[in-house]
Design a protein around this motif. Structure first.
Motif, PDB file in Angstrom:
ATOM      1  N   ILE A 183       0.838  -1.203   0.000  1.00 18.60           N
ATOM      2  CA  ILE A 183       0.000   0.000   0.000  1.00 18.60           C
ATOM      3  C   ILE A 183       0.871   1.251   0.000  1.00 18.60           C
ATOM      4  N   LYS A 184       2.009   1.187   0.736  1.00 18.61           N
ATOM      5  CA  LYS A 184       2.913   2.339   0.795  1.00 18.61           C
ATOM      6  C   LYS A 184       3.460   2.679  -0.580  1.00 18.61           C
ATOM      7  N   ARG A 185       3.710   1.659  -1.372  1.00 17.75           N
ATOM      8  CA  ARG A 185       4.170   1.913  -2.723  1.00 17.75           C
ATOM      9  C   ARG A 185       3.095   2.575  -3.565  1.00 17.75           C
ATOM     10  N   LYS A 186       1.837   2.359  -3.144  1.00 18.67           N
ATOM     11  CA  LYS A 186       0.707   3.000  -3.830  1.00 18.67           C
ATOM     12  C   LYS A 186       0.405   4.365  -3.210  1.00 18.67           C
ATOM     13  N   ASN A 187       1.430   4.922  -2.496  1.00 21.40           N
ATOM     14  CA  ASN A 187       1.305   6.237  -1.870  1.00 21.40           C
ATOM     15  C   ASN A 187       0.303   6.270  -0.730  1.00 21.40           C
ATOM     16  N   VAL A 188       0.151   5.144  -0.039  1.00 26.01           N
ATOM     17  CA  VAL A 188      -0.652   5.096   1.169  1.00 26.01           C
ATOM     18  C   VAL A 188       0.314   5.014   2.344  1.00 26.01           C
ATOM     19  N   GLY A 189       0.484   6.091   3.086  1.00 26.25           N
ATOM     20  CA  GLY A 189       1.502   6.172   4.135  1.00 26.25           C
ATOM     21  C   GLY A 189       1.119   5.419   5.396  1.00 26.25           C
ATOM     22  N   LEU A 190       2.171   5.035   6.217  1.00 33.13           N
ATOM     23  CA  LEU A 190       1.969   4.372   7.500  1.00 33.13           C
ATOM     24  C   LEU A 190       1.686   5.425   8.558  1.00 33.13           C
ATOM     25  N   THR A 191       0.789   5.145   9.517  1.00 34.55           N
ATOM     26  CA  THR A 191       0.423   6.113  10.545  1.00 34.55           C
ATOM     27  C   THR A 191       1.579   6.324  11.524  1.00 34.55           C
ATOM     28  N   GLU A 192       1.714   7.564  12.078  1.00 38.84           N
ATOM     29  CA  GLU A 192       2.777   7.925  12.999  1.00 38.84           C
ATOM     30  C   GLU A 192       2.678   7.095  14.292  1.00 38.84           C
ATOM     31  N   ASP A 193       1.443   6.831  14.750  1.00 43.16           N
ATOM     32  CA  ASP A 193       1.390   6.002  15.964  1.00 43.16           C
ATOM     33  C   ASP A 193       1.973   4.613  15.739  1.00 43.16           C
ATOM     34  N   ALA A 194       1.732   3.951  14.637  1.00 42.80           N
ATOM     35  CA  ALA A 194       2.238   2.606  14.315  1.00 42.80           C
ATOM     36  C   ALA A 194       3.748   2.613  14.162  1.00 42.80           C
ATOM     37  N   ARG A 195       4.288   3.655  13.515  1.00 43.57           N
ATOM     38  CA  ARG A 195       5.741   3.759  13.344  1.00 43.57           C
ATOM     39  C   ARG A 195       6.434   3.895  14.702  1.00 43.57           C
ATOM     40  N   HIS A 196       5.898   4.709  15.561  1.00 42.62           N
ATOM     41  CA  HIS A 196       6.488   4.904  16.891  1.00 42.62           C
ATOM     42  C   HIS A 196       6.455   3.607  17.714  1.00 42.62           C
ATOM     43  N   ALA A 197       5.352   2.874  17.625  1.00 45.49           N
ATOM     44  CA  ALA A 197       5.238   1.598  18.348  1.00 45.49           C
ATOM     45  C   ALA A 197       6.267   0.586  17.857  1.00 45.49           C
ATOM     46  N   ALA A 198       6.501   0.552  16.550  1.00 45.09           N
ATOM     47  CA  ALA A 198       7.487  -0.380  15.988  1.00 45.09           C
ATOM     48  C   ALA A 198       8.889  -0.057  16.487  1.00 45.09           C
ATOM     49  N   GLU A 199       9.213   1.263  16.537  1.00 44.25           N
ATOM     50  CA  GLU A 199      10.533   1.656  17.015  1.00 44.25           C
ATOM     51  C   GLU A 199      10.721   1.291  18.488  1.00 44.25           C
ATOM     52  N   GLU A 200       9.726   1.554  19.315  1.00 46.90           N
ATOM     53  CA  GLU A 200       9.818   1.209  20.728  1.00 46.90           C
ATOM     54  C   GLU A 200       9.990  -0.293  20.927  1.00 46.90           C
ATOM     55  N   GLU A 201       9.338  -1.070  20.093  1.00 51.64           N
ATOM     56  CA  GLU A 201       9.472  -2.532  20.179  1.00 51.64           C
ATOM     57  C   GLU A 201      10.910  -2.963  19.905  1.00 51.64           C
ATOM     58  N   ILE A 202      11.540  -2.286  18.959  1.00 50.96           N
ATOM     59  CA  ILE A 202      12.943  -2.600  18.646  1.00 50.96           C
ATOM     60  C   ILE A 202      13.831  -2.331  19.860  1.00 50.96           C
ATOM     61  N   TYR A 203      13.659  -1.151  20.481  1.00 50.21           N
ATOM     62  CA  TYR A 203      14.503  -0.793  21.618  1.00 50.21           C
ATOM     63  C   TYR A 203      14.289  -1.771  22.787  1.00 50.21           C
ATOM     64  N   THR A 204      13.016  -2.092  23.059  1.00 51.62           N
ATOM     65  CA  THR A 204      12.701  -2.966  24.191  1.00 51.62           C
ATOM     66  C   THR A 204      13.287  -4.356  24.003  1.00 51.62           C
ATOM     67  N   ASN A 205      13.082  -4.940  22.834  1.00 54.40           N
ATOM     68  CA  ASN A 205      13.584  -6.301  22.576  1.00 54.40           C
ATOM     69  C   ASN A 205      15.111  -6.348  22.633  1.00 54.40           C
ATOM     70  N   LEU A 206      15.742  -5.298  22.135  1.00 58.03           N
ATOM     71  CA  LEU A 206      17.204  -5.270  22.153  1.00 58.03           C
ATOM     72  C   LEU A 206      17.725  -5.245  23.587  1.00 58.03           C
ATOM     73  N   ASN A 207      17.098  -4.443  24.445  1.00 62.43           N
ATOM     74  CA  ASN A 207      17.527  -4.386  25.842  1.00 62.43           C
ATOM     75  C   ASN A 207      17.252  -5.694  26.576  1.00 62.43           C
TER      76      ASN A 207
END
Length: 766
Positions: free
Chosen positions: A546-570
């Protein structure tokens, strides 16, 4: 008149005195007559005494003459008879002399013969005495020769028995001989020689065990696999189960055979001989791979010598060392399945041997000792598997690893070791396996979506229609009524994704086999993994489309994904830190950083290497977060209350680990950091360690509170806590410190620094 009377009286007294002297002379021994005569010469009547003495002599002469006249005829007769006897005596003497001469001449040969007989009798007595003594000595010499022969042929236990008999039975009978005294003096040396030789055999045995552990473990795991295959066949064909034994029955019967075996037997009963009538080749047992007789002999020799406890302690200490070596996994174990298999084989081999020793010796090892080793092995094995399995990104390798762990657990369970924790860990690996599957299927989904034209699937005939419906259970009454050609209301990626989801579920089911899970637990596990596949993996792939079709990802979802990365790494960093095993009382540091930290840094390098597809800010934030978390965790590890004491050597080892972290930060694991920005995450640790290792308290106390202070990041409370730990160590390790000036000065310095630190803390609070 008066004068006349007095003269007369004196004359009478003198006469009486002379008479007394004469009687005394007649009755006294001649040798004692001197004093009597002296009394005569001392007197004045010497002449009168002489007259009286001559008168007495004449009187005696007359008496003698009378007596001689009376016996004269008898005397003459006696002389005549005596002359006759003298003639006869001379004749007799001549005859005796002649007879003696003849006897001497005739007795010379007899005397010579008698002398020879005397010498023969003496020699006979000597020979008899010698035979008697040799009869006593020969058994001693034979026993000593037997002892030497037994020691030469390395039959140490019989040699020890022979030595006991020699010392207590034979040598006391001939203890007065010099060679026996030499033997007696050599007995302690011989005992020590037997001990040393038997201990040498034990060391060879331990080395052999170490070399053969891999092979023994491989054999035991093969047997367990054969038993599992047999159980599967029996479960599929119950009718043939009558003549077979279960693994537990086989192990139980083996245990009974082992218990009934004499510890002295050099052909000990097997612990791995499980006969299978369906197998063409018999798997060898432990006793076929390792000769256990040296440990039995050495045990009995030390028991006889009263040093059994010494032997037990030595054996257990050496085996503990070997256990630690066995439990240390190779650094590249995660690269291939053979690495894991060799690791498991060595552990199984070690505990199979200990189980064999447990059942074939009485008290050399006991159940408590085995349980203690197994607890240590279990914890270290699980920790190693957690660490190394985290490197696995291939689901096929993870699945093979799971099957190998199950076989490892079943093998040891067959020997009575509890393995529930291994199966609990497999549930953790299942989560990792699910993650690797999700990564794999993410690529599969991307390929399917990238190759799709997103156009409805055209159908020209019934055969093609049934084929597609068979792949994807789609039901639409309106579509079924339409004539051919017709189109499905979806593109080709839908049935393909559906089939891949089924393949994903089959892959998850493969992992759940042999985990002894209930159907409900399996369903929950499959449901959890499938939900992640749908809600995360497939959803992300679709969102990318969908993103390739110019449908962007929501800011709340992007932030949650980043936090998940930090938490799992720690969380992963915390798992590595659980493997930390510092010797806080070490006097000297090691030569390199701790193994757990090297593995942790390797994990971080490999993780950040695949972060290249992430936005640069996300990768940098994840790297900085990980370094700060690692620095904070290491500081907490150093200051935690359980660490009551630590030495400078332990602090230097800890410094090596921090240097490893700083080297990682300097290497630039993620691009985009300026200068030493990432290295500043460890600045608190670095300044604290430099302060203590360089012992630079004068600088710290002088510059404290100034912006240019060299140790600006060192909190006095933190420094005081660490100093108290080192002060307790200094007091404990220096019992005689008060007798050494340097130690007293150092202790005073520590006390002074501690006092000043408390002053800084109090002033800061005020």
């Amino acid at each position: 008149m008066e004068r006349g009377k007095m003269a007369e009286l004196e004359s009478l007294e003198t006469a009486a005195e002379h008479e007394r002297i004469l009687r005394e002379i007649e009755s006294t021994d001649t040798a004692c007559i001197g004093p009597t005569l002296r009394s005569v010469y001392d007197g004045e009547e010497h002449g009168r005494f002489m007259e009286k003495l001559e008168a007495r002599i004449r009187n005696h002469d007359r008496e003698i003459e009378k007596m001689c006249n009376f016996h004269y005829q008898g005397f003459v007769d006696s002389i005549t008879e005596l002359l006759k006897v003298r003639g006869e005596a001379q004749k007799l003497k001549n005859q005796v002399t002649d007879t003696n001469r003849k006897l001497q001449n005739e007795g010379k040969e007899l005397i010579i013969a008698m002398e020879e007989l005397k010498q023969c009798r003496l020699q006979q007595r000597n020979i008899s005495a010698t035979v008697d003594k040799l009869t006593l000595c020969l058994p001693v010499l034979e026993m000593y020769s037997k002892l030497r022969e037994q020691m030469k042929s390395k039959r140490h236990y019989p040699a020890l028995k022979t030595l006991e008999h020699l010392e207590h039975t034979y040598l006391p009978q001939v203890s007065h001989y010099r060679f026996c005294k030499i033997m007696v003096d050599n007995i302690p040396k011989l005992r020590e020689e037997i001990k040393e030789v038997s201990m040498s055999d034990l060391k060879d045995f331990l080395e052999s065990i170490r070399k053969h552990s891999d092979k023994i473990g491989e054999t035991a795991m093969k047997q367990a696999q054969q038993q599992r295959n047999l159980d599967n066949i029996v479960s599929q064909h119950p009718r043939i189960s009558g003549g077979k034994k279960s693994k537990k029955e086989v192990c139980a019967s083996s245990d009974l055979e082992v218990k009934n075996t004499s510890p002295m037997s050099e052909q000990d009963s097997g612990i791995l001989d499980v006969e299978d009538e369906d197998e063409d080749e018999e798997v060898p047992g432990a006793q076929d791979l390792v000769d256990f007789s040296p440990v039995y002999r050495c045990l009995h020799i030390y028991s006889v010598l009263g040093a059994r406890e010494t032997f037990e302690n030595y054996y257990r200490k050496q085996r503990r060392k070997q256990a630690r070596l066995v439990l240390q996994p190779p650094s590249n174990m995660h690269e291939t399945l053979d690495g894991y298999r060799k690791y498991f084989n060595q552990i199984v081999g070690f505990f199979v041997v200990e189980d064999h020793i447990l059942h074939t010796t009485q008290g050399l090892v006991n159940r408590a000792y085995i349980d203690e080793l197994w607890e240590m092995a279990l914890s270290k094995t699980i920790a190693a598997l957690r660490t190394h399995s985290s490197y696995c990104s291939d689901p096929s390798l993870v699945l093979d690893l799971k099957n190998l762990i199950v076989l490892f657990a079943d093998t040891l369970q067959g020997y009575g070791f509890p393995v529930n924790q291994l199966f609990d860990m497999l549930l953790e690996i299942q989560d990792q396996y699910s993650e690797t599957l999700l990564k794999k299927w993410s690529g599969v989904f991307r390929n399917i979506l990238d190759s799709d034209n997103y156009s409805p699937i055209p159908v020209t005939n019934e055969e093609v229609y049934k084929k597609i419906v068979g792949q994807f259970p789609f039901q639409d009454a309106e579509l079924e009524k339409q004539p051919f050609p017709k189109k499905f209301p979806f593109s080709e990626f839908v049935p393909k994704v559906y089939n891949q989801i089924k393949e994903f579920i089959y892959a998850c089911l493969k992992f759940s086999e042999d985990l002894h899970l209930s159907s409900t637990e399996v369903d929950d596990m499959i449901r959890k993994s499938t939900n992640l596949l749908l809600t995360r993996t497939l959803s992300n792939c679709l969102q990318n489309v969908i993103k390739r079709k110019n449908v962007g990802l929501t800011e709340d979802a992007r932030h949650a994904a980043e936090e998940e990365i930090y938490t799992n790494l720690n969380q992963k960093i915390d798992q590595f830190l659980q493997l930390a095993d510092y010797d806080w009382m070490a006097m000297e540091p090691g030569s390199k950083a701790s193994d757990y930290l090297v593995d942790l840094i390797g994990f971080l390098r490999s993780t950040f290497a695949v972060f290249t597809h992430l936005p640069g800010k996300v990768a940098q934030t994840a790297c900085m977060s990980a370094c700060k978390h690692l620095s904070t965790s290491l500081m907490q590890l150093l200051l935690e209350a359980e660490v009551r004491q630590l030495t400078l050597g332990a602090l230097q080892q800890f410094n090596l680990d921090v240097e490893e972290c700083e080297q990682f930060a300097r290497s630039g694991p993620v691009p985009g950091f300026q200068g030493d920005t990432l290295q500043l995450a460890f600045i608190d640790l670095r300044q604290l360690l430099d302060l203590f290792i360089q012992w630079d308290w004068s600088t710290y106390l002088a510059d404290y509170g100034q912006p240019t202070c060299k140790y600006l990041r060192v909190n006095p409370t933190t420094a005081l806590i660490l100093l108290e730990k080192m002060r307790d160590t200094s007091r404990k390790n220096n019992v005689f410190a008060q007798f050494r000036k340097n130690e007293r000065d150092k202790q005073k310095l520590i006390d002074t620094v501690a006092k000043q630190l408390r002053s800084l803390i109090n002033s800061h609070h005020s």
